[in-house]
Motif scaffolding. Structure first.
Motif, PDB file in Angstrom:
ATOM      1  N   ILE A   1       2.904-100.241  58.787  1.00  0.00           N
ATOM      2  CA  ILE A   1       2.893-100.955  57.511  1.00  0.00           C
ATOM      3  C   ILE A   1       4.061-101.927  57.488  1.00  0.00           C
ATOM      4  CG2 ILE A   1       3.042-100.748  55.001  1.00  0.00           C
ATOM      5  CD1 ILE A   1       1.876 -97.959  55.215  1.00  0.00           C
ATOM      6  N   SER A   2       3.769-103.182  57.161  1.00  0.00           N
ATOM      7  CA  SER A   2       4.799-104.216  57.153  1.00  0.00           C
ATOM      8  C   SER A   2       4.604-105.138  55.962  1.00  0.00           C
ATOM      9  CB  SER A   2       4.739-105.040  58.446  1.00  0.00           C
ATOM     10  OG  SER A   2       3.636-105.939  58.404  1.00  0.00           O
ATOM     11  N   ALA A   3       5.559-106.032  55.780  1.00  0.00           N
ATOM     12  CA  ALA A   3       5.378-107.194  54.919  1.00  0.00           C
ATOM     13  C   ALA A   3       5.201-108.389  55.857  1.00  0.00           C
ATOM     14  CB  ALA A   3       6.576-107.358  53.990  1.00  0.00           C
ATOM     15  N   VAL A   4       5.398-109.599  55.372  1.00  0.00           N
ATOM     16  CA  VAL A   4       5.293-110.801  56.207  1.00  0.00           C
ATOM     17  C   VAL A   4       6.403-111.775  55.819  1.00  0.00           C
ATOM     18  CG1 VAL A   4       2.783-110.592  56.439  1.00  0.00           C
ATOM     19  CG2 VAL A   4       3.739-111.992  54.589  1.00  0.00           C
ATOM     20  N   ALA A   5       6.666-112.747  56.706  1.00  0.00           N
ATOM     21  CA  ALA A   5       7.582-113.833  56.350  1.00  0.00           C
ATOM     22  C   ALA A   5       6.861-114.825  55.447  1.00  0.00           C
ATOM     23  CB  ALA A   5       8.103-114.524  57.605  1.00  0.00           C
ATOM     24  N   CYS A   6       5.604-115.118  55.780  1.00  0.00           N
ATOM     25  CA  CYS A   6       4.727-115.936  54.949  1.00  0.00           C
ATOM     26  C   CYS A   6       3.322-115.836  55.533  1.00  0.00           C
ATOM     27  CB  CYS A   6       5.198-117.393  54.858  1.00  0.00           C
ATOM     28  SG  CYS A   6       5.310-118.263  56.428  1.00  0.00           S
ATOM     29  N   ALA A   7       2.370-116.531  54.931  1.00  0.00           N
ATOM     30  CA  ALA A   7       0.989-116.477  55.403  1.00  0.00           C
ATOM     31  C   ALA A   7       0.381-117.870  55.290  1.00  0.00           C
ATOM     32  CB  ALA A   7       0.191-115.475  54.583  1.00  0.00           C
ATOM     33  N   VAL A   8      -0.509-118.201  56.229  1.00  0.00           N
ATOM     34  CA  VAL A   8      -1.113-119.537  56.305  1.00  0.00           C
ATOM     35  C   VAL A   8      -2.556-119.472  55.836  1.00  0.00           C
ATOM     36  CG1 VAL A   8      -1.680-121.475  57.807  1.00  0.00           C
ATOM     37  CG2 VAL A   8       0.410-120.155  58.225  1.00  0.00           C
ATOM     38  N   ALA A   9      -2.857-120.161  54.751  1.00  0.00           N
ATOM     39  CA  ALA A   9      -4.201-120.121  54.166  1.00  0.00           C
ATOM     40  C   ALA A   9      -5.228-120.803  55.057  1.00  0.00           C
ATOM     41  CB  ALA A   9      -4.180-120.780  52.788  1.00  0.00           C
TER      42      ALA A   9
ATOM     43  N   HIS B   1      -3.017-101.770  61.283  1.00  0.00           N
ATOM     44  CA  HIS B   1      -1.884-102.477  60.700  1.00  0.00           C
ATOM     45  C   HIS B   1      -2.211-102.834  59.252  1.00  0.00           C
ATOM     46  CE1 HIS B   1       0.552-106.419  60.294  1.00  0.00           C
ATOM     47  NE2 HIS B   1       1.270-105.391  59.868  1.00  0.00           N
ATOM     48  N   ILE B   2      -1.331-102.446  58.332  1.00  0.00           N
ATOM     49  CA  ILE B   2      -1.448-102.824  56.927  1.00  0.00           C
ATOM     50  C   ILE B   2      -0.300-103.769  56.606  1.00  0.00           C
ATOM     51  CG2 ILE B   2      -1.500-102.033  54.538  1.00  0.00           C
ATOM     52  CD1 ILE B   2      -2.418 -99.302  55.550  1.00  0.00           C
ATOM     53  N   ALA B   3      -0.628-104.956  56.087  1.00  0.00           N
ATOM     54  CA  ALA B   3       0.386-105.953  55.765  1.00  0.00           C
ATOM     55  C   ALA B   3       0.388-106.229  54.267  1.00  0.00           C
ATOM     56  CB  ALA B   3       0.138-107.252  56.536  1.00  0.00           C
ATOM     57  N   ILE B   4       1.572-106.213  53.675  1.00  0.00           N
ATOM     58  CA  ILE B   4       1.742-106.512  52.260  1.00  0.00           C
ATOM     59  C   ILE B   4       2.124-107.981  52.138  1.00  0.00           C
ATOM     60  CG2 ILE B   4       3.065-105.984  50.177  1.00  0.00           C
ATOM     61  CD1 ILE B   4       3.498-103.159  51.367  1.00  0.00           C
ATOM     62  N   VAL B   5       1.270-108.756  51.469  1.00  0.00           N
ATOM     63  CA  VAL B   5       1.457-110.206  51.349  1.00  0.00           C
ATOM     64  C   VAL B   5       1.538-110.573  49.869  1.00  0.00           C
ATOM     65  CG1 VAL B   5       0.540-112.479  51.926  1.00  0.00           C
ATOM     66  CG2 VAL B   5       0.082-110.533  53.444  1.00  0.00           C
ATOM     67  N   HIS B   6       2.619-111.210  49.473  1.00  0.00           N
ATOM     68  CA  HIS B   6       2.738-111.701  48.096  1.00  0.00           C
ATOM     69  C   HIS B   6       2.052-113.069  47.994  1.00  0.00           C
ATOM     70  CE1 HIS B   6       5.710-108.801  46.358  1.00  0.00           C
ATOM     71  NE2 HIS B   6       5.890-108.558  47.657  1.00  0.00           N
ATOM     72  N   GLU B   7       1.372-113.290  46.894  1.00  0.00           N
ATOM     73  CA  GLU B   7       0.705-114.582  46.696  1.00  0.00           C
ATOM     74  C   GLU B   7       1.692-115.741  46.834  1.00  0.00           C
ATOM     75  OE1 GLU B   7      -1.500-114.801  43.102  1.00  0.00           O
ATOM     76  OE2 GLU B   7      -2.867-113.159  43.614  1.00  0.00           O
ATOM     77  N   SER B   8       2.937-115.529  46.418  1.00  0.00           N
ATOM     78  CA  SER B   8       3.954-116.582  46.500  1.00  0.00           C
ATOM     79  C   SER B   8       4.323-116.916  47.938  1.00  0.00           C
ATOM     80  CB  SER B   8       5.203-116.163  45.730  1.00  0.00           C
ATOM     81  OG  SER B   8       5.749-114.962  46.277  1.00  0.00           O
ATOM     82  N   GLN B   9       3.945-116.051  48.887  1.00  0.00           N
ATOM     83  CA  GLN B   9       4.248-116.289  50.294  1.00  0.00           C
ATOM     84  C   GLN B   9       3.167-117.092  51.002  1.00  0.00           C
ATOM     85  OE1 GLN B   9       4.896-111.968  51.221  1.00  0.00           O
ATOM     86  NE2 GLN B   9       6.782-112.719  52.163  1.00  0.00           N
ATOM     87  N   VAL B  10       2.057-117.336  50.339  1.00  0.00           N
ATOM     88  CA  VAL B  10       0.932-118.027  50.976  1.00  0.00           C
ATOM     89  C   VAL B  10       1.150-119.545  50.892  1.00  0.00           C
ATOM     90  CG1 VAL B  10      -1.555-118.399  50.967  1.00  0.00           C
ATOM     91  CG2 VAL B  10      -0.627-116.150  50.374  1.00  0.00           C
ATOM     92  N   VAL B  11       1.115-120.191  52.046  1.00  0.00           N
ATOM     93  CA  VAL B  11       1.220-121.651  52.131  1.00  0.00           C
ATOM     94  C   VAL B  11      -0.077-122.200  52.721  1.00  0.00           C
ATOM     95  CG1 VAL B  11       3.730-121.609  52.351  1.00  0.00           C
ATOM     96  CG2 VAL B  11       2.318-121.554  54.414  1.00  0.00           C
ATOM     97  N   HIS B  12      -0.244-123.502  52.663  1.00  0.00           N
ATOM     98  CA  HIS B  12      -1.516-124.092  53.092  1.00  0.00           C
ATOM     99  C   HIS B  12      -1.641-124.165  54.609  1.00  0.00           C
ATOM    100  CE1 HIS B  12      -4.537-127.694  52.769  1.00  0.00           C
ATOM    101  NE2 HIS B  12      -5.077-126.606  53.267  1.00  0.00           N
ATOM    102  N   THR B  13      -0.666-124.777  55.277  1.00  0.00           N
ATOM    103  CA  THR B  13      -0.791-125.064  56.709  1.00  0.00           C
ATOM    104  C   THR B  13       0.339-124.429  57.513  1.00  0.00           C
ATOM    105  OG1 THR B  13       0.558-127.063  56.637  1.00  0.00           O
ATOM    106  CG2 THR B  13      -1.789-127.298  56.104  1.00  0.00           C
ATOM    107  N   MET B  14       0.197-124.471  58.842  1.00  0.00           N
ATOM    108  CA  MET B  14       1.247-123.971  59.720  1.00  0.00           C
ATOM    109  C   MET B  14       2.532-124.768  59.540  1.00  0.00           C
ATOM    110  SD  MET B  14       1.151-123.365  63.855  1.00  0.00           S
ATOM    111  CE  MET B  14      -0.296-122.328  63.704  1.00  0.00           C
TER     112      MET B  14
END
Length: 228
Positions: free
Chosen positions: A132-140, A164-177
């Motif tokens: 179980i982890s979090a993320v630095a950010c996520a790419v939509a 693998h379970i990842a905890i992603v906050h909506e505020s961490q989601v960005v559009h592109t790489m």
């Protein structure tokens, strides 16, 4: 539940500084950059334009969820981070998954006593079936998770366990790489020992072009998407 931390990661920032000092010394240059060199580098980065970008989207979080599911991830939305641990426990029960759980030490503030599984804080070993982890950010744009390793955010958590379970906050989601790299710069992160972009479960089609999941990492990825 026992709490343990992984101290194996090197102080990469200090090691990198030492390497750069040796390089500058071999070039007969001072060990550290002069103020004018630093300003020139910063000016260059400020002037450098980005390449072509896709059209903006109205809702990057919805796009991220869509693309993640397209990459064979499962997704559950929760309203707050306080619900994340319970959501993890629910998923493990629904899937009837067994095995020990390795949890990012960076997530120690959550109540992991809700897990019925044996669990601990720290990097997974070869025997831990769930990470179980979090993320630095996520790419939509591609449904991709971005991991920037630190001592309390070990990269092995999204590489070794079967699930693998990842905890992603909506505020961490960005559009592109490109947006992801910009976000990391804005956070003031130094280049980590490992920077990984992961899209869905591990897979390969090396044998007769047949997709096989879990070839080089988890074959099951579940996302807990936390509302703003």
């Amino acid at each position: 539940m026992s709490h343990s931390f992984n101290d194996d990661d090197l102080d990469t920032s200090q090691a990198r500084s030492e390497i750069l000092k040796r390089i500058r010394s071999l070039q007969s240059r001072p060990e550290t950059m002069h103020g004018n060199e630093l300003r020139l580098a910063q000016d260059y980065l400020a002037r450098k334009t980005r390449g072509p970008l896709p059209k903006p989207v109205e809702n990057v979080v919805a796009l991220f969820e869509e693309k993640s599911k397209g990459m064979l991830c499962t997704v559950r939305r929760v309203k707050s981070e306080a619900e994340a641990a319970n959501a993890c426990a629910d998923y493990l029960a629904e899937q009837n998954l067994n095995g020990t759980v390795a949890i990012w030490p960076a997530l120690k503030h959550l109540d992991w006593s809700v897990l019925s599984h044996e669990s601990r804080l720290g990097a997974p070993t070869g025997d831990d079936l769930i990470g179980i982890s979090a993320v630095a950010c996520a790419v939509a744009e591609t449904g991709t998770l971005v991991f920037a390793s630190k001592p309390d955010e070990p990269a092995s958590t999204h590489l070794l366990p079967e699930t693998h379970i990842a905890i992603v906050h909506e505020s961490q989601v960005v559009h592109t790489m490109e947006d992801a790299f910009q976000r990391l710069r804005e956070q003031g992160r130094v280049m980590p020992r490992a920077l990984n972009f992961v899209s869905g479960p591990s897979r390969t089609a090396d044998i007769e072009q047949t997709i096989v999941l879990g070839a080089h990492g988890p074959y099951r990825v579940h996302l807990i998407l936390v509302g703003k």
